[in-house]
Design a protein around this motif. Structure first.
Motif, PDB file in Angstrom:
ATOM      1  N   GLN A 188     -16.209  13.238  61.000  1.00 41.85           N
ATOM      2  CA  GLN A 188     -16.255  14.570  61.609  1.00 41.85           C
ATOM      3  C   GLN A 188     -16.712  15.600  60.578  1.00 41.85           C
ATOM      4  OE1 GLN A 188     -12.550  15.739  63.305  1.00 41.85           O
ATOM      5  NE2 GLN A 188     -13.107  17.867  63.429  1.00 41.85           N
ATOM      6  N   ASN A 197     -22.991  14.908  62.969  1.00 47.43           N
ATOM      7  CA  ASN A 197     -22.281  15.607  64.033  1.00 47.43           C
ATOM      8  C   ASN A 197     -22.875  16.990  64.274  1.00 47.43           C
ATOM      9  OD1 ASN A 197     -20.648  13.423  64.297  1.00 47.43           O
ATOM     10  ND2 ASN A 197     -18.793  14.394  63.592  1.00 47.43           N
ATOM     11  N   GLN A 219     -24.359  13.201  72.306  1.00 50.04           N
ATOM     12  CA  GLN A 219     -23.610  11.953  72.432  1.00 50.04           C
ATOM     13  C   GLN A 219     -24.563  10.755  72.394  1.00 50.04           C
ATOM     14  OE1 GLN A 219     -22.898  14.707  74.155  1.00 50.04           O
ATOM     15  NE2 GLN A 219     -20.769  15.070  73.661  1.00 50.04           N
ATOM     16  N   GLN A 244     -25.421   9.985  68.925  1.00 52.66           N
ATOM     17  CA  GLN A 244     -24.300   9.313  68.272  1.00 52.66           C
ATOM     18  C   GLN A 244     -24.112   7.882  68.763  1.00 52.66           C
ATOM     19  OE1 GLN A 244     -21.273  12.180  69.317  1.00 52.66           O
ATOM     20  NE2 GLN A 244     -21.338  13.100  67.276  1.00 52.66           N
ATOM     21  N   ARG A 252     -23.222   7.012  71.914  1.00 48.84           N
ATOM     22  CA  ARG A 252     -22.193   6.942  72.957  1.00 48.84           C
ATOM     23  C   ARG A 252     -22.876   7.144  74.309  1.00 48.84           C
ATOM     24  NH1 ARG A 252     -17.534  10.893  71.404  1.00 48.84           N
ATOM     25  NH2 ARG A 252     -19.140  12.311  72.096  1.00 48.84           N
ATOM     26  N   ASP A 302     -17.473  18.426  71.746  1.00 47.90           N
ATOM     27  CA  ASP A 302     -17.167  17.001  71.690  1.00 47.90           C
ATOM     28  C   ASP A 302     -18.053  16.293  70.673  1.00 47.90           C
ATOM     29  OD1 ASP A 302     -15.917  14.467  72.836  1.00 47.90           O
ATOM     30  OD2 ASP A 302     -18.067  14.109  73.188  1.00 47.90           O
ATOM     31  N   ALA A 303     -19.336  16.610  70.675  1.00 59.13           N
ATOM     32  CA  ALA A 303     -20.247  15.983  69.715  1.00 59.13           C
ATOM     33  C   ALA A 303     -19.935  16.415  68.290  1.00 59.13           C
ATOM     34  CB  ALA A 303     -21.692  16.324  70.060  1.00 59.13           C
ATOM     35  N   TYR A 318     -16.593  14.600  67.041  1.00 54.40           N
ATOM     36  CA  TYR A 318     -16.523  13.138  67.175  1.00 54.40           C
ATOM     37  C   TYR A 318     -16.279  12.475  65.832  1.00 54.40           C
ATOM     38  CZ  TYR A 318     -17.985   8.344  68.052  1.00 54.40           C
ATOM     39  OH  TYR A 318     -18.039   6.982  68.131  1.00 54.40           O
ATOM     40  N   LYS A 319     -15.351  11.530  65.837  1.00 57.93           N
ATOM     41  CA  LYS A 319     -15.066  10.742  64.633  1.00 57.93           C
ATOM     42  C   LYS A 319     -15.148   9.274  65.017  1.00 57.93           C
ATOM     43  CE  LYS A 319     -11.952  10.243  60.808  1.00 57.93           C
ATOM     44  NZ  LYS A 319     -10.789  10.744  60.117  1.00 57.93           N
ATOM     45  N   SER A 320     -16.018   8.553  64.367  1.00 52.15           N
ATOM     46  CA  SER A 320     -16.239   7.146  64.662  1.00 52.15           C
ATOM     47  C   SER A 320     -14.972   6.336  64.381  1.00 52.15           C
ATOM     48  CB  SER A 320     -17.390   6.620  63.828  1.00 52.15           C
ATOM     49  OG  SER A 320     -17.570   5.243  64.053  1.00 52.15           O
TER      50      SER A 320
END
Length: 74
Positions: A4, A9, A24, A27, A29, A66-67, A70-72
Motif C-alpha cells: 500500500q 497503487n 483494479q 493490479q 484484480r 480501493d485501488a 490495496y495491499k497484496s
C-alpha cells in the motif's frame, strides 16, 4: 503490485480517475475491476433520477480509494 502506498497503487488510483475499475485491472484484480466498472457505470446511468447524482460520484471515489489502499496478500 507492491505494498500500500507504492507507485503501483498510485498509478492504479490515477487510472481509476479516468475509467472506474481500470486501476483494479492494472493490479490484476479482474473480478473487482469488472464489478467496479459495472456498478459505477450503472450508478452514473441512473443520474436521470436524483439518486444517480449521489451514487455515481460515491462509487467512482470508492474505486479510486480501493485501488490506492490495496495491499497484496503475497
Amino acid at each position: 503490485m507492491s505494498d500500500q502506498g507504492s507507485g503501483g497503487n498510485v498509478l492504479a488510483a490515477i487510472c481509476n480517475i479516468f475509467i472506474p475499475g481500470l486501476g483494479q485491472l492494472v493490479q490484476g484484480r479482474i473480478l473487482a475491476a469488472i464489478l467496479f466498472f459495472v456498478f459505477t457505470t450503472a450508478a452514473w446511468a441512473t443520474a436521470i433520477i436524483l439518486i444517480g447524482w449521489i451514487l455515481g460520484p460515491v462509487m467512482h471515489l470508492w474505486a479510486i480509494i480501493d485501488a490506492a489502499r490495496y495491499k497484496s496478500s503475497n
